[in-house]
Design a protein around this motif. Structure first.
Motif, short mmCIF file in Angstrom:
data_model
loop_
_atom_site.label_atom_id
_atom_site.label_comp_id
_atom_site.label_asym_id
_atom_site.label_seq_id
_atom_site.Cartn_x
_atom_site.Cartn_y
_atom_site.Cartn_z
N CYS A 69 -6.80 1.58 -1.75
CA CYS A 69 -8.02 2.22 -2.21
C CYS A 69 -9.15 1.96 -1.23
CB CYS A 69 -8.41 1.71 -3.59
SG CYS A 69 -7.20 2.06 -4.88
N TYR A 70 -9.74 3.01 -0.71
CA TYR A 70 -10.89 2.89 0.17
C TYR A 70 -12.18 2.97 -0.66
CZ TYR A 70 -8.62 3.37 4.77
OH TYR A 70 -7.89 3.17 5.91
N PRO A 71 -13.19 2.16 -0.31
CA PRO A 71 -14.49 2.27 -1.00
C PRO A 71 -15.10 3.66 -0.82
CG PRO A 71 -14.34 0.23 0.26
CD PRO A 71 -13.15 1.06 0.65
N GLN A 72 -15.92 4.05 -1.77
CA GLN A 72 -16.46 5.41 -1.78
C GLN A 72 -17.30 5.71 -0.54
OE1 GLN A 72 -15.76 7.91 -4.16
NE2 GLN A 72 -16.59 9.02 -2.40
N ALA A 108 -2.74 -7.61 7.36
CA ALA A 108 -3.18 -8.97 7.05
C ALA A 108 -3.57 -9.05 5.58
CB ALA A 108 -4.37 -9.36 7.93
N LEU A 109 -3.46 -10.26 5.02
CA LEU A 109 -3.65 -10.51 3.60
C LEU A 109 -4.77 -11.52 3.37
CD1 LEU A 109 0.14 -10.84 2.69
CD2 LEU A 109 -1.31 -8.82 2.42
N GLY A 155 -8.70 -10.83 -2.45
CA GLY A 155 -8.80 -9.41 -2.77
C GLY A 155 -9.00 -8.51 -1.57
N GLU A 156 -9.01 -9.08 -0.35
CA GLU A 156 -9.21 -8.28 0.86
C GLU A 156 -7.93 -8.20 1.69
OE1 GLU A 156 -13.92 -8.65 2.05
OE2 GLU A 156 -12.49 -10.06 2.96
N CYS A 178 -7.42 -5.11 -1.45
CA CYS A 178 -5.96 -5.18 -1.58
C CYS A 178 -5.52 -4.44 -2.84
CB CYS A 178 -5.50 -6.63 -1.69
SG CYS A 178 -5.35 -7.49 -0.12
N PRO A 179 -4.38 -3.75 -2.79
CA PRO A 179 -3.88 -3.10 -4.00
C PRO A 179 -3.49 -4.14 -5.05
CG PRO A 179 -2.25 -2.98 -2.23
CD PRO A 179 -3.51 -3.53 -1.63
#
Length: 212
Positions: A69-72, A108-109, A155-156, A178-179
């Motif tokens: 998901c990309y930010p708006q 990367a996580l 979360g990134e 991150c999904p």
């Protein structure tokens, strides 16, 4: 007396019956394999173009194309420039209302440190991966970039496509969410699937990096 059907007529009847049976069987197959109807066509050069299917995973698999998901604000800029297609903003994308879904490999996580230069990228202690960051897009318009060092927070994730050096990914937009329920995408084409697997290994640092 009934006229015998010609060979061509029999062939067309066989084709029609086959298509009808496939239309009935495909939804069942998708449910059985856990794909839940997530079949779509990739038209972006960021990945091998063609038809893909998805499968759910417990966690993100580094290197493989993933629904993210990309930010708006990132999406709005991408659509205005033509980097993203308007249909990327489908409401059925399974993203929150302020986010929009695309498909990108994850490099990367959370907890990883990513270093981006103009010509390469490194994740933690993995070998430097050749991944060019352009100053201009294909229409000579200035591009944003994420050159520098990024320590990924909870979360990134960091998205990276090696199929196209101007792929609208984290080299240009920085870390992305991150999904939460990862879905990995695979091409139906065996040749493209093998290519995706080889590229995933390169991104994960298992094999030598290659230049774009």
């Amino acid at each position: 007396m009934t006229r015998p059907r010609s060979r061509r007529e029999r062939l067309w009847i066989t084709v029609v019956i086959t298509l009808v049976l496939l239309s009935l069987l495909i939804p069942t197959v998708l449910r059985t394999t856990g794909m839940h109807g997530m079949v779509f066509r990739v038209v972006s050069p960021s990945l091998p173009q063609g038809w893909y299917w998805t499968t759910s995973q417990d966690s993100v698999i580094v290197g493989y194309p993933t629904l993210v998901c990309y930010p708006q604000d990132v999406v709005s800029f991408g659509v205005s420039r033509g980097y993203l297609f308007p249909d990327s903003t489908r409401t059925q994308s399974r993203c929150p209302q302020t986010l929009v879904y695309v498909i990108k490999p994850i490099a990367a996580l959370p907890g990883d440190t990513v270093t981006v230069t103009r010509d390469s990228l490194r994740v933690n202690s993995r070998p430097w991966l050749l991944a060019h960051v352009h100053e201009l897009d294909s229409k000579d318009r200035p591009l944003p970039n994420a050159i520098g060092t990024h320590v990924l927070n909870d979360g990134e994730c960091f998205a990276l496509s090696l199929w196209h050096s101007r792929s609208y990914d984290s080299r240009y937009i920085g870390p992305i969410p991150c999904p939460v329920s990862p879905r990995i995408a695979f091409p139906f084409s065996p040749a493209d699937a093998a290519h995706v697997h080889r590229m995933a290994r390169r991104i994960a640092g298992i094999t030598d990096a290659v230049s774009l």
